[in-house]
Design a protein around this motif. Structure first.
Motif, PDB file in Angstrom:
ATOM      1  N   ILE A   3       0.859  -1.176   0.000  1.00 35.63           N
ATOM      2  CA  ILE A   3       0.000   0.000   0.000  1.00 35.63           C
ATOM      3  C   ILE A   3       0.896   1.226   0.000  1.00 35.63           C
ATOM      4  O   ILE A   3       1.722   1.388   0.912  1.00 35.63           O
ATOM      5  CB  ILE A   3      -0.928   0.036   1.220  1.00 35.63           C
ATOM      6  CG1 ILE A   3      -1.838  -1.194   1.244  1.00 35.63           C
ATOM      7  CG2 ILE A   3      -1.769   1.298   1.217  1.00 35.63           C
ATOM      8  CD1 ILE A   3      -1.324  -2.315   2.089  1.00 35.63           C
ATOM      9  N   ALA A   4       0.790   2.071  -1.005  1.00 46.92           N
ATOM     10  CA  ALA A   4       1.565   3.307  -1.041  1.00 46.92           C
ATOM     11  C   ALA A   4       0.885   4.329  -0.147  1.00 46.92           C
ATOM     12  O   ALA A   4      -0.298   4.626  -0.314  1.00 46.92           O
ATOM     13  CB  ALA A   4       1.665   3.835  -2.470  1.00 46.92           C
ATOM     14  N   LEU A   5       1.631   4.852   0.836  1.00 42.07           N
ATOM     15  CA  LEU A   5       1.119   5.869   1.750  1.00 42.07           C
ATOM     16  C   LEU A   5       1.786   7.197   1.415  1.00 42.07           C
ATOM     17  O   LEU A   5       3.022   7.269   1.390  1.00 42.07           O
ATOM     18  CB  LEU A   5       1.428   5.491   3.199  1.00 42.07           C
ATOM     19  CG  LEU A   5       0.926   4.130   3.673  1.00 42.07           C
ATOM     20  CD1 LEU A   5       1.391   3.864   5.104  1.00 42.07           C
ATOM     21  CD2 LEU A   5      -0.594   4.059   3.582  1.00 42.07           C
ATOM     22  N   ILE A   6       0.992   8.223   1.172  1.00 46.48           N
ATOM     23  CA  ILE A   6       1.552   9.505   0.752  1.00 46.48           C
ATOM     24  C   ILE A   6       1.029  10.610   1.664  1.00 46.48           C
ATOM     25  O   ILE A   6      -0.181  10.879   1.704  1.00 46.48           O
ATOM     26  CB  ILE A   6       1.203   9.808  -0.713  1.00 46.48           C
ATOM     27  CG1 ILE A   6       1.619   8.638  -1.605  1.00 46.48           C
ATOM     28  CG2 ILE A   6       1.875  11.094  -1.162  1.00 46.48           C
ATOM     29  CD1 ILE A   6       1.100   8.708  -3.014  1.00 46.48           C
ATOM     30  N   ASP A   7       1.942  11.226   2.407  1.00 48.67           N
ATOM     31  CA  ASP A   7       1.593  12.322   3.309  1.00 48.67           C
ATOM     32  C   ASP A   7       2.872  13.074   3.629  1.00 48.67           C
ATOM     33  O   ASP A   7       3.922  12.450   3.806  1.00 48.67           O
ATOM     34  CB  ASP A   7       0.945  11.787   4.587  1.00 48.67           C
ATOM     35  CG  ASP A   7       0.131  12.849   5.310  1.00 48.67           C
ATOM     36  OD1 ASP A   7       0.703  13.911   5.643  1.00 48.67           O
ATOM     37  OD2 ASP A   7      -1.069  12.617   5.539  1.00 48.67           O
ATOM     38  N   ASP A   8       2.795  14.411   3.703  1.00 50.11           N
ATOM     39  CA  ASP A   8       3.992  15.184   4.012  1.00 50.11           C
ATOM     40  C   ASP A   8       4.237  15.275   5.520  1.00 50.11           C
ATOM     41  O   ASP A   8       5.245  15.834   5.948  1.00 50.11           O
ATOM     42  CB  ASP A   8       3.912  16.584   3.402  1.00 50.11           C
ATOM     43  CG  ASP A   8       2.720  17.369   3.905  1.00 50.11           C
ATOM     44  OD1 ASP A   8       1.688  16.754   4.221  1.00 50.11           O
ATOM     45  OD2 ASP A   8       2.808  18.613   3.960  1.00 50.11           O
ATOM     46  N   ASP A   9       3.332  14.705   6.318  1.00 50.20           N
ATOM     47  CA  ASP A   9       3.498  14.672   7.775  1.00 50.20           C
ATOM     48  C   ASP A   9       4.126  13.343   8.165  1.00 50.20           C
ATOM     49  O   ASP A   9       3.490  12.280   8.059  1.00 50.20           O
ATOM     50  CB  ASP A   9       2.127  14.840   8.449  1.00 50.20           C
ATOM     51  CG  ASP A   9       2.234  15.004   9.956  1.00 50.20           C
ATOM     52  OD1 ASP A   9       3.116  14.375  10.569  1.00 50.20           O
ATOM     53  OD2 ASP A   9       1.418  15.743  10.527  1.00 50.20           O
ATOM     54  N   VAL A  10       5.373  13.375   8.613  1.00 48.91           N
ATOM     55  CA  VAL A  10       6.110  12.153   8.934  1.00 48.91           C
ATOM     56  C   VAL A  10       5.403  11.349  10.022  1.00 48.91           C
ATOM     57  O   VAL A  10       5.335  10.114   9.955  1.00 48.91           O
ATOM     58  CB  VAL A  10       7.550  12.481   9.374  1.00 48.91           C
ATOM     59  CG1 VAL A  10       8.272  11.224   9.834  1.00 48.91           C
ATOM     60  CG2 VAL A  10       8.313  13.143   8.229  1.00 48.91           C
ATOM     61  N   ALA A  11       4.856  12.030  11.009  1.00 47.69           N
ATOM     62  CA  ALA A  11       4.167  11.342  12.101  1.00 47.69           C
ATOM     63  C   ALA A  11       2.956  10.571  11.588  1.00 47.69           C
ATOM     64  O   ALA A  11       2.700   9.433  12.019  1.00 47.69           O
ATOM     65  CB  ALA A  11       3.743  12.346  13.169  1.00 47.69           C
ATOM     66  N   VAL A  12       2.215  11.164  10.667  1.00 49.92           N
ATOM     67  CA  VAL A  12       1.053  10.487  10.087  1.00 49.92           C
ATOM     68  C   VAL A  12       1.498   9.272   9.285  1.00 49.92           C
ATOM     69  O   VAL A  12       0.892   8.194   9.381  1.00 49.92           O
ATOM     70  CB  VAL A  12       0.247  11.455   9.202  1.00 49.92           C
ATOM     71  CG1 VAL A  12      -0.843  10.699   8.437  1.00 49.92           C
ATOM     72  CG2 VAL A  12      -0.378  12.557  10.039  1.00 49.92           C
ATOM     73  N   LEU A  13       2.555   9.429   8.511  1.00 50.11           N
ATOM     74  CA  LEU A  13       3.074   8.303   7.737  1.00 50.11           C
ATOM     75  C   LEU A  13       3.461   7.140   8.639  1.00 50.11           C
ATOM     76  O   LEU A  13       3.132   5.979   8.366  1.00 50.11           O
ATOM     77  CB  LEU A  13       4.295   8.733   6.917  1.00 50.11           C
ATOM     78  CG  LEU A  13       4.067   9.381   5.552  1.00 50.11           C
ATOM     79  CD1 LEU A  13       5.408   9.678   4.889  1.00 50.11           C
ATOM     80  CD2 LEU A  13       3.228   8.490   4.650  1.00 50.11           C
ATOM     81  N   GLU A  14       4.176   7.443   9.704  1.00 45.88           N
ATOM     82  CA  GLU A  14       4.614   6.396  10.617  1.00 45.88           C
ATOM     83  C   GLU A  14       3.427   5.708  11.284  1.00 45.88           C
ATOM     84  O   GLU A  14       3.396   4.477  11.416  1.00 45.88           O
ATOM     85  CB  GLU A  14       5.551   6.985  11.674  1.00 45.88           C
ATOM     86  CG  GLU A  14       6.907   7.399  11.122  1.00 45.88           C
ATOM     87  CD  GLU A  14       7.815   7.993  12.195  1.00 45.88           C
ATOM     88  OE1 GLU A  14       7.325   8.214  13.333  1.00 45.88           O
ATOM     89  OE2 GLU A  14       9.003   8.233  11.903  1.00 45.88           O
ATOM     90  N   SER A  15       2.435   6.490  11.691  1.00 45.77           N
ATOM     91  CA  SER A  15       1.256   5.927  12.338  1.00 45.77           C
ATOM     92  C   SER A  15       0.482   5.018  11.392  1.00 45.77           C
ATOM     93  O   SER A  15       0.110   3.889  11.744  1.00 45.77           O
ATOM     94  CB  SER A  15       0.349   7.058  12.837  1.00 45.77           C
ATOM     95  OG  SER A  15      -0.834   6.548  13.387  1.00 45.77           O
TER      96      SER A  15
END
Length: 208
Positions: A3-15
């Motif tokens: 699943i490709a996860l795309i977000d500029d917020d690192v915390a959101v990506l990690e979560s």
């Protein structure tokens, strides 16, 4: 499938990555739409989960680009309250789903699993379409003419009159068409042709 996860917020990506991993799903994080596209739309990607608000290329613009490059790849958009109208428009344009913030783990995991399943069906349909289109390309012009008239409901006699051929000749062309298209009967040939035209009849044949 990843699943490709795309977000500029690192915390959101990690979560997102952590609870997808806990659910047995493999993910690939990207901090921007451009970084994801630079990856070349890896064939291992089963679906894309993207925030709507991204720097430079937005999630909506990313969905449009994915639809152009890989139309069968499902895209799930994560939206804030102010982005809902945009997300609804994106779904109407073909995005798989939109998920409002804040969201529960179950909500996104269910959507991701459904998207992966839909993507697999899309790929299977695309493979079948390419295979059947290739078979049609191998028909001679006359065989293609006969096939086209068969699938619109003309009888052998009517086709013979239309093309200035004998009924026996049409029967021979019909047999060649069935053999080359690997269809067992006229009903299966009609279903196949209808499916290739994108009309709402599901193809149930075994013409492989």
């Amino acid at each position: 499938m990843k699943i490709a996860l795309i977000d500029d917020d690192v915390a959101v990506l990690e979560s997102l990555s952590q609870f997808l991993t806990a659910a047995g799903l493999d993910s690939a994080p990207f901090s921007s739409a451009e970084a994801f596209l630079a990856n070349g739309l890896d064939k291992d990607i089963g679906c894309v989960v993207s925030d709507v608000r991204l720097p430079n290329m937005t999630g909506i613009e990313l969905h449009r680009e994915i639809a152009r490059r890989s139309p069968g790849l499902p895209v799930i958009l994560i939206t804030g309250q102010g982005d809902i109208a945009m997300a609804v428009a994106a779904v109407q344009a073909g995005a798989f789903d939109f998920i409002e913030k804040p969201f529960t783990d179950d909500r996104i995991i269910t959507s991701v699993r459904n998207a992966i399943a839909a993507g697999a069906r899309n790929r299977a349909d695309a493979d079948l379409r390419a295979e059947f289109t290739g078979r049609i390309a191998e028909l001679s012009p006359r065989q293609k003419q006969v096939m086209d008239l068969l699938v619109v409901g003309l009888s052998n006699k009517e086709i013979a009159l239309r093309l200035g051929l004998s009924t026996r000749t049409v029967e021979n062309y019909r047999a060649w068409v069935m053999e080359r298209m690997r269809t067992r009967n006229l009903a299966e040939l009609v279903r196949l042709a209808t499916w290739l035209e994108g009309r709402e009849i599901e193809f149930h044949g075994t013409a492989r």
